[in-house]
Enzyme design. Structure first.
Site, PDB file in Angstrom:
ATOM      1  N   HIS A  36     -18.358  31.909 -13.815  1.00 29.14           N
ATOM      2  CA  HIS A  36     -17.359  32.971 -13.632  1.00 29.14           C
ATOM      3  C   HIS A  36     -17.342  33.503 -12.199  1.00 29.14           C
ATOM      4  O   HIS A  36     -16.841  34.591 -11.959  1.00 29.14           O
ATOM      5  CB  HIS A  36     -17.605  34.120 -14.619  1.00 29.14           C
ATOM      6  CG  HIS A  36     -17.239  33.772 -16.036  1.00 29.14           C
ATOM      7  ND1 HIS A  36     -17.532  34.585 -17.112  1.00 29.14           N
ATOM      8  CD2 HIS A  36     -16.584  32.704 -16.563  1.00 29.14           C
ATOM      9  CE1 HIS A  36     -17.089  34.027 -18.235  1.00 29.14           C
ATOM     10  NE2 HIS A  36     -16.524  32.879 -17.918  1.00 29.14           N
TER      11      HIS A  36
ATOM     12  N   CYS B 159      -8.584  37.121   6.140  1.00 23.87           N
ATOM     13  CA  CYS B 159      -9.319  35.887   5.849  1.00 23.87           C
ATOM     14  C   CYS B 159      -9.813  35.307   7.179  1.00 23.87           C
ATOM     15  O   CYS B 159      -9.032  35.173   8.120  1.00 23.87           O
ATOM     16  CB  CYS B 159      -8.384  34.905   5.147  1.00 23.87           C
ATOM     17  SG  CYS B 159      -9.007  33.219   5.108  1.00 23.87           S
TER      18      CYS B 159
HETATM   19  P1  OAD Z   1     -20.853  41.087 -23.484  1.00 20.76           P
HETATM   20  O1  OAD Z   1     -20.929  42.494 -23.002  1.00 20.76           O
HETATM   21  O2  OAD Z   1     -19.634  40.675 -24.211  1.00 20.76           O
HETATM   22  O3  OAD Z   1     -22.085  40.778 -24.460  1.00 20.76           O
HETATM   23  C1  OAD Z   1     -23.411  41.046 -24.093  1.00 20.76           C
HETATM   24  C2  OAD Z   1     -24.318  40.561 -25.216  1.00 20.76           C
HETATM   25  O4  OAD Z   1     -25.654  40.773 -24.818  1.00 20.76           O
HETATM   26  C3  OAD Z   1     -24.120  41.282 -26.556  1.00 20.76           C
HETATM   27  O5  OAD Z   1     -24.095  40.355 -27.616  1.00 20.76           O
HETATM   28  C4  OAD Z   1     -25.369  42.178 -26.655  1.00 20.76           C
HETATM   29  O6  OAD Z   1     -25.815  42.348 -27.993  1.00 20.76           O
HETATM   30  C5  OAD Z   1     -26.369  41.384 -25.872  1.00 20.76           C
HETATM   31  N1  OAD Z   1     -27.437  42.204 -25.266  1.00 20.76           N
HETATM   32  C6  OAD Z   1     -27.358  43.463 -24.775  1.00 20.76           C
HETATM   33  N2  OAD Z   1     -28.525  43.861 -24.286  1.00 20.76           N
HETATM   34  C7  OAD Z   1     -29.391  42.840 -24.461  1.00 20.76           C
HETATM   35  C8  OAD Z   1     -30.778  42.639 -24.179  1.00 20.76           C
HETATM   36  N3  OAD Z   1     -31.510  43.588 -23.586  1.00 20.76           N
HETATM   37  N4  OAD Z   1     -31.322  41.449 -24.509  1.00 20.76           N
HETATM   38  C9  OAD Z   1     -30.597  40.482 -25.119  1.00 20.76           C
HETATM   39  N5  OAD Z   1     -29.300  40.609 -25.407  1.00 20.76           N
HETATM   40  C10 OAD Z   1     -28.685  41.764 -25.080  1.00 20.76           C
HETATM   41  O7  OAD Z   1     -21.130  40.150 -22.210  1.00 20.76           O
HETATM   42  P2  OAD Z   1     -20.865  38.583 -22.039  1.00 20.76           P
HETATM   43  O8  OAD Z   1     -21.030  37.866 -23.330  1.00 20.76           O
HETATM   44  O9  OAD Z   1     -21.655  38.138 -20.880  1.00 20.76           O
HETATM   45  O10 OAD Z   1     -16.018  37.723 -17.949  1.00 20.76           O
HETATM   46  O11 OAD Z   1     -19.336  38.572 -21.643  1.00 20.76           O
HETATM   47  C11 OAD Z   1     -18.726  37.348 -21.327  1.00 20.76           C
HETATM   48  C12 OAD Z   1     -17.646  37.547 -20.284  1.00 20.76           C
HETATM   49  O12 OAD Z   1     -16.757  38.579 -20.714  1.00 20.76           O
HETATM   50  C13 OAD Z   1     -18.154  38.048 -18.957  1.00 20.76           C
HETATM   51  O13 OAD Z   1     -18.610  37.014 -18.115  1.00 20.76           O
HETATM   52  C14 OAD Z   1     -16.961  38.725 -18.373  1.00 20.76           C
HETATM   53  C15 OAD Z   1     -16.517  39.484 -19.597  1.00 20.76           C
HETATM   54  O14 OAD Z   1     -15.215  39.860 -19.687  1.00 20.76           O
HETATM   55  C16 OAD Z   1     -15.129  37.969 -16.979  1.00 20.76           C
HETATM   56  O15 OAD Z   1     -15.079  39.038 -16.375  1.00 20.76           O
HETATM   57  C17 OAD Z   1     -14.201  36.820 -16.685  1.00 20.76           C
END
Ligand code: OAD
Length: 230
Positions: A106, A133
């Site tokens: 990303h 740029c």
């Molecule tokens: P999310 O905020 O959607 O999910 C985070 C996950 O991490 C959740 O399932 C939580 O339960 C878990 N979590 C939180 N704290 C934790 C801990 N201490 N240990 C283990 N797990 C934990 O974030 P992403 O899945 O990364 O994209 O989101 C994916 C994409 O959506 C991101 O890259 C971003 C966002 O929109 C873009 O901006 C293009």
């Protein structure tokens, strides 16, 4: 040599003090995705988008890697393991923990991209729409972040590594955003065993061969110790 593809999301950096996206106090509660994470949002209000990512960059710079990032770097250093960390995160905590084989699907807060000529260069700490740029001179600077509606980076390489892996591990991601959310199905179809390490069951938990729940700073070092036979 065991080939492992690891997918990481915001949850692995949560205990370093970096906010996740979808928690009740997450970034998407305060900001509309359409405003700050789409090309249309950037076209509409580039100032707002730069302010959002300048704040994310400052938070990432103030954070330090936690035991989960460190354990992955330790596993990569083991001669019996061939590790690829595919991260959805735009922070640099994997690199600062010592991981070398990191793929930022990303993009990164530390990259700048000219949307006029596609030149890339290291991002300054604070970016503004008027920044020229360095290649074409136009004021068309944006963070080198993949927004909704754009294609994540290096997908062919990721799918190739995934199909050739001995194990796929997903850490700290909610499984809401494709194509990353589809990696577990891709691995399954290729006959690659799968493991999820997450605070709570994710959207795709049931597809994994094994899913463990808990904080990444505990689960990841535990799993790495198992791999290293300690
Ligand atoms: P999310 O905020 O959607 O999910 C985070 C996950 O991490 C959740 O399932 C939580 O339960 C878990 N979590 C939180 N704290 C934790 C801990 N201490 N240990 C283990 N797990 C934990 O974030 P992403 O899945 O990364 O994209 O989101 C994916 C994409 O959506 C991101 O890259 C971003 C966002 O929109 C873009 O901006 C293009």
């Amino acid at each position: 040599m065991a080939k492992i593809v690891i997918l990481t999301g915001a949850g692995i950096s949560a205990e370093s003090g970096i906010r996740t996206f979808r928690a009740s106090d997450g970034l998407w509660e305060e900001h509309r995705i359409e405003d700050v994470a789409t090309p249309e949002g950037f076209e509409h209000d580039p100032d707002l988008v730069h302010r959002f990512y300048n704040a994310r960059r400052a938070a990432a710079m103030a954070a330090t890697p936690n035991p989960a990032h460190e354990a992955l770097a330790e596993l990569e250093a083991d001669p019996g393991h061939d590790l690829l960390v595919v991260t959805q995160n735009v922070d640099d905590l994997h690199e600062r923990a010592g991981s070398q084989n990191v793929l930022h699907m990303h993009g990164s807060l530390f990259g700048a991209l000219c949307h006029a000529c596609e030149h890339r260069w290291p991002a300054p700490e604070v970016m503004a729409p008027s920044d020229p740029c360095p290649s074409c001179g136009r004021a068309a600077t944006r963070p080198d972040i993949v927004w909704f509606g754009e294609m994540p980076y290096r997908m062919e390489e990721i799918w190739h590594s995934l199909r050739a892996a001995d194990l796929f591990v997903s850490i700290g991601t909610s499984g809401n955003v494709y194509p990353a959310a589809g990696f577990v199905a891709d691995a399954m179809h290729a006959g690659v065993p799968t493991l999820e390490l997450n605070l709570e069951p994710s959207a795709g938990s049931r597809m994994f061969d094994e899913a463990r729940q808990g904080p990444a700073s505990v689960l990841v070092p535990e799993w790495v110790r198992e791999r290293l036979g300690g």
